[in-house]
Design an enzyme around this catalytic site. Structure first.
Site, PDB file in Angstrom:
ATOM      1  N   GLU A  91       0.842  -1.195   0.000  1.00 27.54           N
ATOM      2  CA  GLU A  91       0.000   0.000   0.000  1.00 27.54           C
ATOM      3  C   GLU A  91       0.879   1.248   0.000  1.00 27.54           C
ATOM      4  OE1 GLU A  91      -1.565   1.484   3.706  1.00 27.54           O
ATOM      5  OE2 GLU A  91      -1.469  -0.540   4.528  1.00 27.54           O
ATOM      6  N   CYS A 103      -3.395  -3.122   4.416  1.00 24.17           N
ATOM      7  CA  CYS A 103      -2.489  -4.201   4.847  1.00 24.17           C
ATOM      8  C   CYS A 103      -2.902  -5.580   4.321  1.00 24.17           C
ATOM      9  CB  CYS A 103      -2.430  -4.231   6.364  1.00 24.17           C
ATOM     10  SG  CYS A 103      -2.143  -2.624   7.080  1.00 24.17           S
ATOM     11  N   HIS A 123      -2.506  -9.908  11.859  1.00 21.24           N
ATOM     12  CA  HIS A 123      -1.978  -8.623  11.408  1.00 21.24           C
ATOM     13  C   HIS A 123      -1.762  -7.780  12.666  1.00 21.24           C
ATOM     14  CE1 HIS A 123      -1.354  -4.795   9.697  1.00 21.24           C
ATOM     15  NE2 HIS A 123      -2.443  -4.306  10.261  1.00 21.24           N
TER      16      HIS A 123
HETATM   17  N1  CAA Z   1       1.002   3.205  30.823  1.00 24.61           N
HETATM   18  C1  CAA Z   1       0.373   2.115  30.327  1.00 24.61           C
HETATM   19  N2  CAA Z   1      -0.629   2.199  29.411  1.00 24.61           N
HETATM   20  C2  CAA Z   1      -1.009   3.407  28.982  1.00 24.61           C
HETATM   21  C3  CAA Z   1      -0.425   4.582  29.494  1.00 24.61           C
HETATM   22  C4  CAA Z   1       0.628   4.460  30.450  1.00 24.61           C
HETATM   23  N3  CAA Z   1       1.260   5.503  30.969  1.00 24.61           N
HETATM   24  N4  CAA Z   1      -1.010   5.634  28.898  1.00 24.61           N
HETATM   25  C5  CAA Z   1      -1.947   5.141  28.062  1.00 24.61           C
HETATM   26  N5  CAA Z   1      -1.947   3.798  28.115  1.00 24.61           N
HETATM   27  C6  CAA Z   1      -2.765   2.850  27.357  1.00 24.61           C
HETATM   28  C7  CAA Z   1      -4.201   3.267  27.173  1.00 24.61           C
HETATM   29  O1  CAA Z   1      -4.989   2.935  28.292  1.00 24.61           O
HETATM   30  C8  CAA Z   1      -4.559   2.479  25.928  1.00 24.61           C
HETATM   31  O2  CAA Z   1      -4.795   1.143  26.252  1.00 24.61           O
HETATM   32  P1  CAA Z   1      -6.291   0.523  26.240  1.00 24.61           P
HETATM   33  O3  CAA Z   1      -6.864   0.807  24.895  1.00 24.61           O
HETATM   34  O4  CAA Z   1      -6.043  -0.926  26.479  1.00 24.61           O
HETATM   35  O5  CAA Z   1      -7.023   1.215  27.332  1.00 24.61           O
HETATM   36  C9  CAA Z   1      -3.270   2.486  25.124  1.00 24.61           C
HETATM   37  O6  CAA Z   1      -2.235   2.839  26.041  1.00 24.61           O
HETATM   38  C10 CAA Z   1      -3.259   3.516  24.011  1.00 24.61           C
HETATM   39  O7  CAA Z   1      -3.628   4.737  24.545  1.00 24.61           O
HETATM   40  P2  CAA Z   1      -4.720   5.635  23.795  1.00 24.61           P
HETATM   41  O8  CAA Z   1      -5.896   4.811  23.408  1.00 24.61           O
HETATM   42  O9  CAA Z   1      -4.955   6.850  24.597  1.00 24.61           O
HETATM   43  O10 CAA Z   1      -3.842   6.005  22.512  1.00 24.61           O
HETATM   44  P3  CAA Z   1      -4.114   7.047  21.391  1.00 24.61           P
HETATM   45  O11 CAA Z   1      -5.578   7.268  21.235  1.00 24.61           O
HETATM   46  O12 CAA Z   1      -3.273   8.228  21.666  1.00 24.61           O
HETATM   47  O13 CAA Z   1      -3.537   6.286  20.100  1.00 24.61           O
HETATM   48  C11 CAA Z   1      -4.073   4.655  18.392  1.00 24.61           C
HETATM   49  C12 CAA Z   1      -3.690   4.887  19.857  1.00 24.61           C
HETATM   50  C13 CAA Z   1      -5.507   5.126  18.172  1.00 24.61           C
HETATM   51  C14 CAA Z   1      -3.975   3.161  18.117  1.00 24.61           C
HETATM   52  C15 CAA Z   1      -3.117   5.435  17.465  1.00 24.61           C
HETATM   53  O14 CAA Z   1      -1.795   5.073  17.722  1.00 24.61           O
HETATM   54  C16 CAA Z   1      -3.423   5.220  15.982  1.00 24.61           C
HETATM   55  O15 CAA Z   1      -4.281   5.864  15.422  1.00 24.61           O
HETATM   56  N6  CAA Z   1      -2.646   4.292  15.294  1.00 24.61           N
HETATM   57  C17 CAA Z   1      -2.839   3.990  13.869  1.00 24.61           C
HETATM   58  C18 CAA Z   1      -4.094   3.202  13.597  1.00 24.61           C
HETATM   59  C19 CAA Z   1      -4.006   1.756  14.040  1.00 24.61           C
HETATM   60  O16 CAA Z   1      -2.948   1.229  14.293  1.00 24.61           O
HETATM   61  N7  CAA Z   1      -5.171   1.100  14.138  1.00 24.61           N
HETATM   62  C20 CAA Z   1      -5.231  -0.303  14.464  1.00 24.61           C
HETATM   63  C21 CAA Z   1      -6.342  -1.021  13.759  1.00 24.61           C
HETATM   64  S1  CAA Z   1      -6.333  -0.654  12.020  1.00 24.61           S
HETATM   65  C22 CAA Z   1      -5.198  -1.717  11.324  1.00 24.61           C
HETATM   66  O17 CAA Z   1      -4.853  -2.702  11.889  1.00 24.61           O
HETATM   67  C23 CAA Z   1      -4.635  -1.338   9.981  1.00 24.61           C
HETATM   68  C24 CAA Z   1      -3.260  -0.806  10.179  1.00 24.61           C
HETATM   69  O18 CAA Z   1      -2.284  -1.549  10.162  1.00 24.61           O
HETATM   70  C25 CAA Z   1      -3.077   0.636  10.386  1.00 24.61           C
END
Ligand code: CAA
Length: 458
Positions: free
Chosen positions: A83, A117, A252
């Site tokens: 991609e 992906c 994945h």
């Molecule tokens: N210590 C331990 N854990 C902590 C922490 C700390 N100090 N601070 C936060 N966390 C935890 C949170 O509780 C959360 O865990 P849970 O969901 O289990 O509660 C985790 O860390 C992540 O924190 P947030 O949810 O607050 O993170 P975020 O919103 O800032 O970002 C994300 C996370 C949305 C995945 C972002 O990184 C993102 O958009 N990534 C790209 C999209 C992606 O990877 N999507 C996955 C599915 S899509 C797919 O699979 C296709 C692909 O390859 C992209």
């Protein structure tokens, strides 16, 4: 048709530099543990400006072919899943044809396949379908998947990564694709997509993407379960299919925590479909959730917590080892699932793997997803195809450890350079080649007509 079509050999490529996720947490001013514990990520590999998707795929194919010493004219199909698009028309596959030039072999079917992906899995299915069809000419197929996963500054950036995997597909394979067993789910969603052709970065709705992934997992697992139970029924077996029938499970991996939660979801799916009379110790702690609908649980933290606890032992046995490359290199998009396969093989002996079933879940945003499986051959004797395959990836940890650790400042500077140089013409990427592994292909020049020229580091 040929028997036991599947993966005969496999090669993994990742960049020679990484940034540590603990360093990134400090640099981005987020709470300690957010990336390393919350997302489950340890290190993130990234490419210099001298690398693009063509160079990644050139490197991984050349490495595979040189290692297994296969004549270039023994390949009759070459599929690329990616991609990371740098040209809306010209396939990465056409660039890879340069590797075949000296052999004179141009009779090679296959082009690029794209849907986030999922392209690598679609390529694998295409290759296997060809081999099991009247068009097969007796030669091998190569499946190549690779991507550069980069995000703009912000919460998605630590879920980047980069890498490529090449797989040799043929009959009598040690990892056989189980016939008739693919559970697929496809729908229209805007969870992660790349409409901006002037940028390497996707648009992402992170929370939606997680829900889409989990919904696709539920649907694919249910479709797979139905198909395997039908096969069993025809053979006189009326047992329900559960995770007990899968010795290893790979996914994945956008980030590792997501995978741990996904395995836990499969356990929930087994539990909810198992009927009310189940007294299985495995499901201890889940009784409160009996009667829930899967689609009601995506954002339920209580369910998450109970599931993670109940499935921990299963995670350690079936899935944890497969996350080694993902936690140390990050998301490789199309190649992520196959990097998990390589990690699983690198952390088990041929004897341990022999005769087992490996379940695989492939997800591509937008969205396309499949649940399918490999049957591992029973012969793990020294010199067997399985033993050779396993020993070929045993140096994965050593190779990962030999990468150079870069600071978040250096990483950010290189990301800025990639933004600046993306689609630039009449230009040679700056930098020396010492930040590449020996034998790596790199971009030497882009001329004024966008034609790209590559060279190989000795
Ligand atoms: N210590 C331990 N854990 C902590 C922490 C700390 N100090 N601070 C936060 N966390 C935890 C949170 O509780 C959360 O865990 P849970 O969901 O289990 O509660 C985790 O860390 C992540 O924190 P947030 O949810 O607050 O993170 P975020 O919103 O800032 O970002 C994300 C996370 C949305 C995945 C972002 O990184 C993102 O958009 N990534 C790209 C999209 C992606 O990877 N999507 C996955 C599915 S899509 C797919 O699979 C296709 C692909 O390859 C992209």
């Amino acid at each position: 048709w040929p028997k036991d079509v599947g993966i005969l050999a496999l090669e993994v490529y990742f960049p020679a530099q990484y940034v540590d996720q603990t360093d990134l947490e400090k640099f981005n001013n987020v709470e300690a543990g957010k990336y390393t514990v919350g997302l489950g990520q340890t290190r993130m590999g990234f490419c210099s400006v001298q690398e693009d998707i063509n160079s990644l795929c050139l490197t991984v194919v050349q490495r595979l072919m040189e290692r297994i010493k296969l004549p270039w004219d023994a390949v009759g199909r070459l599929e690329v899943g990616t991609e990371t698009i740098i040209d809306k028309s010209k396939a990465v596959k056409t660039v890879l044809m340069d590797l075949f030039r000296d052999s004179g072999n141009t009779d090679i079917e296959g082009i690029d396949t794209t849907n986030a992906c999922y392209g690598g899995t679609a390529s694998l299915f295409n290759a296997a379908n060809w081999m099991e069809s009247s068009y097969w000419d007796g030669r091998y197929a190569l499946v190549v998947c690779g991507d550069i996963a980069v995000y703009p500054n912000g919460n998605a950036r630590p879920t980047g990564g980069a890498g490529a995997v090449a797989m040799l597909i043929g009959p009598k394979a040690p990892l056989v694709l189980e016939q008739g067993l693919r559970g697929t789910h496809m729908e229209n969603a805007y969870d992660f997509y790349k409409p901006n052709l002037a940028s390497e970065y996707p648009l992402v709705d992170g929370k939606l993407s997680i829900q889409c992934y989990l919904r696709a997992l539920d649907r694919c697992y249910a479709a797979y379960r139905k198909k395997i139970q039908n096969q069993w029924k025809q053979a006189g077996n009326n047992q329900p299919f559960t995770l007990d029938d899968v010795q290893y499970m790979i996914f994945h991996t956008p980030f590792c925590k997501m995978v741990q939660k996904s395995l836990a979801r499969l356990m929930l799916s087994d539990f909810l479909s198992s009927g009310s009379d189940t007294k299985n110790d495995l499901y201890k702690g889940l009784e409160a959730f009996r009667g829930l609908k899967l689609e009601e649980t995506y954002t339920n933290k209580d369910v998450d917590k109970a599931l993670l606890k109940a499935s921990l032992d299963m995670f350690n046995k079936k899935t944890k080892a497969s996350l080694y490359l993902s936690t140390n290199n990050g998301n490789m998009y199309t190649s992520s699932l196959y990097g998990c396969l390589a990690s699983l093989l690198a952390h088990h002996s041929a004897q341990e793997l022999a005769g087992s079933r490996i379940g695989a879940f492939s997800y591509g945003s937008g969205l396309a997803a499949s649940f399918f499986s490999f049957r591992v051959s029973k012969d793990a004797s020294p010199g067997s195809p399985l033993e050779k395959l396993v020993s070929s990836v045993s140096d994965l940890p050593k190779r990962l450890d030999s990468r150079r650790r870069m600071s978040p400042e250096e990483f950010t500077e290189i990301m800025n350079q990639r933004e600046q140089f993306f689609h630039k013409v009449n230009f040679s990427p700056p930098g020396d080649t010492s930040n590449l592994f020996p034998g790596t292909w790199y971009l030497e020049r882009v001329d004024e007509m966008h034609r790209r020229k590559y060279a190989r580091r000795p």
